[in-house]
Design a protein around this motif. Structure first.
Motif, PDB file in Angstrom:
ATOM      1  N   UNK A 252      57.695  44.585  44.870  1.00 45.41           N
ATOM      2  CA  UNK A 252      57.409  44.754  46.296  1.00 45.41           C
ATOM      3  C   UNK A 252      58.664  45.164  47.062  1.00 45.41           C
ATOM      4  N   UNK A 253      59.795  44.558  46.707  1.00 41.40           N
ATOM      5  CA  UNK A 253      61.057  44.929  47.370  1.00 41.40           C
ATOM      6  C   UNK A 253      61.412  46.378  47.071  1.00 41.40           C
ATOM      7  N   UNK A 254      61.207  46.813  45.859  1.00 35.26           N
ATOM      8  CA  UNK A 254      61.539  48.192  45.487  1.00 35.26           C
ATOM      9  C   UNK A 254      60.656  49.192  46.234  1.00 35.26           C
ATOM     10  N   UNK A 255      59.369  48.892  46.319  1.00 34.59           N
ATOM     11  CA  UNK A 255      58.455  49.811  47.003  1.00 34.59           C
ATOM     12  C   UNK A 255      58.766  49.873  48.497  1.00 34.59           C
ATOM     13  N   UNK A 256      59.080  48.746  49.083  1.00 35.90           N
ATOM     14  CA  UNK A 256      59.383  48.733  50.520  1.00 35.90           C
ATOM     15  C   UNK A 256      60.648  49.537  50.819  1.00 35.90           C
ATOM     16  N   UNK A 257      61.648  49.429  49.944  1.00 33.14           N
ATOM     17  CA  UNK A 257      62.910  50.142  50.146  1.00 33.14           C
ATOM     18  C   UNK A 257      62.976  51.447  49.345  1.00 33.14           C
ATOM     19  N   UNK A 258      61.820  52.020  49.050  1.00 30.32           N
ATOM     20  CA  UNK A 258      61.766  53.225  48.236  1.00 30.32           C
ATOM     21  C   UNK A 258      62.566  54.386  48.811  1.00 30.32           C
ATOM     22  N   UNK A 259      62.573  54.635  50.104  1.00 30.80           N
ATOM     23  CA  UNK A 259      63.370  55.763  50.607  1.00 30.80           C
ATOM     24  C   UNK A 259      64.862  55.646  50.318  1.00 30.80           C
ATOM     25  N   UNK A 260      65.365  54.427  50.137  1.00 31.13           N
ATOM     26  CA  UNK A 260      66.788  54.226  49.866  1.00 31.13           C
ATOM     27  C   UNK A 260      67.102  54.130  48.378  1.00 31.13           C
ATOM     28  N   UNK A 261      66.081  54.109  47.529  1.00 36.99           N
ATOM     29  CA  UNK A 261      66.315  53.922  46.099  1.00 36.99           C
ATOM     30  C   UNK A 261      65.933  55.115  45.240  1.00 36.99           C
ATOM     31  N   UNK A 262      65.183  56.059  45.783  1.00 36.05           N
ATOM     32  CA  UNK A 262      64.734  57.192  44.974  1.00 36.05           C
ATOM     33  C   UNK A 262      64.506  58.411  45.856  1.00 36.05           C
ATOM     34  N   UNK A 263      64.573  59.583  45.237  1.00 32.95           N
ATOM     35  CA  UNK A 263      64.305  60.855  45.907  1.00 32.95           C
ATOM     36  C   UNK A 263      63.047  61.510  45.359  1.00 32.95           C
ATOM     37  N   UNK A 264      62.214  60.717  44.735  1.00 37.20           N
ATOM     38  CA  UNK A 264      61.042  61.271  44.081  1.00 37.20           C
ATOM     39  C   UNK A 264      60.016  61.784  45.084  1.00 37.20           C
ATOM     40  N   UNK A 265      60.154  61.410  46.358  1.00 35.00           N
ATOM     41  CA  UNK A 265      59.186  61.861  47.355  1.00 35.00           C
ATOM     42  C   UNK A 265      59.256  63.362  47.599  1.00 35.00           C
ATOM     43  N   UNK A 266      60.468  63.918  47.603  1.00 34.53           N
ATOM     44  CA  UNK A 266      60.615  65.325  47.989  1.00 34.53           C
ATOM     45  C   UNK A 266      61.370  66.172  46.969  1.00 34.53           C
ATOM     46  N   UNK A 267      61.987  65.546  45.951  1.00 33.00           N
ATOM     47  CA  UNK A 267      62.749  66.298  44.950  1.00 33.00           C
ATOM     48  C   UNK A 267      62.405  65.761  43.567  1.00 33.00           C
ATOM     49  N   UNK A 268      61.206  66.057  43.139  1.00 32.94           N
ATOM     50  CA  UNK A 268      60.694  65.489  41.889  1.00 32.94           C
ATOM     51  C   UNK A 268      61.535  65.869  40.673  1.00 32.94           C
ATOM     52  N   UNK A 269      61.998  67.112  40.501  1.00 34.33           N
ATOM     53  CA  UNK A 269      62.683  67.472  39.251  1.00 34.33           C
ATOM     54  C   UNK A 269      64.122  66.987  39.112  1.00 34.33           C
ATOM     55  N   UNK A 270      64.678  66.282  40.100  1.00 39.70           N
ATOM     56  CA  UNK A 270      66.074  65.846  39.990  1.00 39.70           C
ATOM     57  C   UNK A 270      66.291  64.995  38.750  1.00 39.70           C
ATOM     58  N   UNK A 271      67.544  65.036  38.243  1.00 41.75           N
ATOM     59  CA  UNK A 271      67.855  64.342  36.990  1.00 41.75           C
ATOM     60  C   UNK A 271      67.717  62.838  37.114  1.00 41.75           C
ATOM     61  N   UNK A 272      68.088  62.279  38.257  1.00 39.74           N
ATOM     62  CA  UNK A 272      68.012  60.819  38.379  1.00 39.74           C
ATOM     63  C   UNK A 272      66.572  60.325  38.347  1.00 39.74           C
TER      64      UNK A 272
END
Length: 549
Positions: A252-272
């Motif tokens: 739940x903490x990860x999903x709530x803070x998703x904008x600060x932990x991942x770029x999968x929303x707008x840059x899917x192919x990134x290496x991370x």
């Protein structure tokens, strides 16, 4: 007179219940017919005899009825005894109940972890669709949604699909002269394109061309890895806390803070986005591997999983070795404070080295890996472990112990002590001398479940002044139970019994080599620590016992 005597004989007989009915049938006086005196006399005499016989019959009948009751009571007691469970059966049932509870807890925990991962993947897919209206766009418009320069990776994925064969596509990417003007580069090595290579191969092999579009297959792979990311995060929190409720809170903490932990929303192919799920799995496997309450099979599974995910993490992301450097530094600090077993730290270092080496080979001898801080840390840790025995021997050579001092320890180590310092030792690595073998068994009692007083008496009987405790023997772990030195000592001393894979301890004392490191009484009364590092602890056997509490 005869009548009087007969009546006197009748008087002592007490009537019981039911006798009146019998007498009424046998005694003519009870009827209304008249009788003569002679008949009365005869009847009275016969009545006495009949009464006595009826009493005897009644007693025999009562006894006959009593015996079956007693037999039935005894049978009931026997049946009750049979129904009473024995202590062995009770303990077996309790152990089965505990095992069943653990299995149920494990099942629901795994179910919750997988459910959280799948729900997160569905959420990402739905969010991505509603944000970009992905299904209603043309192919070019879909590709433009890959922002932040991530569309370059997707270009090479399309190139692999349009190549005549997979081998031809790999060859063209390793000798690419169409990307940078005037240069022929290896884009697989430069951009870490192994995710695109594997994804395109799976798209070809599985025959998905007629089922799903290439772009949906690509983003589906990324979202699937994000589900794995969340599941591994759930498991890590579960292992550390002991309850899967903590796993749900972490997710739940990860999903709530998703904008600060991942770029999968707008840059899917990134290496991370490809690499961090493997790192999350590596952390979960590392957490389980460092746990103390796991069996050998689980430990081996965690070790293999950690090896595979570490290698994949290094191979996929060019910045992975910096993350592993921070992790290795944290493990080094834990090892410095003796919070982690040295053997496990050595195994983790082997995973690091093998992963870096394999990634160096598969990335076409990438020079960046050779200059990574992770490799420098590993070389420093290896050198430190090499110098630990050297520092121990150096201390022995310069210690101010008297010339007649006697050192106790394992035979292999005492051979080195004798070589480098010349001190007298309690045993030698010779296995043909029965006296040396018995002395070795006595000095190895420091790894058994013995009290400080027992060890002190054993060592003083060999005139020992210093004893060396080795971490490799004290914390020795083996995949085969009962074959370690401390296991053999426990069985020989009668402190531990193995029964059907379960261990039962019969000693009220802890393991001496563990307890003495805590520096509390009564261990400090008999021994004084004079040297220690991560591999060796040297204690002086006090000649004068000081009782301090």
């Amino acid at each position: 007179m005869a009548e009087v005597r007969c009546r006197r004989a009748v008087l002592p007989v007490e009537r019981q219940d039911g006798e009146e009915d019998l007498e009424s049938k046998d005694n003519p006086h009870n009827s209304g017919d008249p009788v003569s005196h002679d008949d009365v006399d005869a009847t009275d005499v016969g009545g006495v005899e009949g009464t006595q016989e009826s009493v005897k019959k009644r007693e025999e009948k009562d006894q006959g009825e009593t015996k079956p009751v007693e037999e039935k009571t005894g049978e009931k007691e026997d049946e009750t005894d049979k129904q009473m469970p024995s202590p062995v059966k009770t303990s077996t049932r309790s152990s089965r109940s505990v095992m069943l509870q653990r299995l149920v807890k494990l099942f629901f925990g795994c179910l919750a972890a997988v459910t959280c991962g799948m729900m997160y993947a569905v959420y990402l897919s739905t969010y991505h669709e509603r944000k970009f209206w992905f299904s209603s766009r043309q192919e070019l418009e879909r590709e433009i949604t890959f922002q932040g320069g991530s569309g370059l990776y997707y270009y090479y994925y399309k190139h692999m699909l349009t190549a005549p064969s997979f081998e031809r596509g790999v060859y063209e990417l390793t000798r690419d002269n169409r990307t940078v003007s005037g240069q022929t580069i290896n884009v697989v090595e430069r951009l870490s394109l192994y995710p695109e290579l594997v994804t395109s191969l799976l798209y070809r092999v599985t025959g998905s061309q007629e089922v799903i579009e290439p772009v949906y297959f690509y983003i589906g792979m990324v979202f699937g890895l994000q589900a794995l990311y969340v599941t591994a995060l759930f498991v890590s929190s579960w292992v550390m806390s002991g309850t899967w409720v903590a796993g749900m809170l972490a997710v739940a903490w990860y999903v709530i803070n998703r904008p600060d932990t991942t770029k999968v929303d707008y840059a899917i192919p990134l290496r991370d986005n490809w690499a961090l799920p493997y790192f999350s799995c590596q952390v979960a496997a590392l957490t389980g591997f460092l746990s103390n309450n796991i069996n050998s099979a689980t430990e081996m599974f965690c070790y293999l999983l950690m090896s595979a995910t570490t290698f994949t993490f290094v191979l996929v992301w060019e910045h992975s070795h910096y993350v592993l450097f921070v992790q290795g530094l944290a493990l080094f600090l834990l090892d410095s404070f003796d919070l982690v077993q040295p053997r496990k730290i050595a195994d983790i270092h082997k995973v690091y080295l093998s992963s870096v080496f394999l990634a160096y080979v598969l990335q076409f001898q990438n020079p960046r890996l050779l200059s990574s801080p992770l490799l420098s840390l590993l070389v420093a840790s290896v050198l430190a472990r090499y110098f630990q025995p050297v520092s121990c021997v150096h201390f022995l050579s310069r210690t101010q112990a008297p010339m007649a001092a006697v050192f106790a320890g394992s035979p292999q180590l005492l051979g080195t002590v004798k070589l480098c310092s010349g001190w007298t030792v309690t045993s030698l690595p010779l296995f043909s001398d029965i006296h040396l073998l018995r002395s070795s068994e006595d000095t190895h009692q420091v790894y058994a479940l013995r009290s400080a007083e027992d060890i002190y008496k054993i060592l003083t009987s060999h005139k020992t002044n210093y004893v060396i405790v080795e971490e490799s023997l004290c914390n020795e772990l083996s995949h085969t139970k009962g074959c370690r030195i401390k296991d053999l000592l426990d069985i020989s001393n009668g402190h531990v019994v193995y029964d059907k894979g379960e261990m039962y301890s019969f000693s009220k004392h802890g393991r001496f080599c563990h307890e003495i490191k805590l520096n509390y009484s009564p261990y400090t009364n008999y021994f004084t620590r004079v040297f220690w590092n991560r591999s060796y602890h040297i204690y002086k056997v006090n000649s004068v016992i000081s009782f301090q509490y």
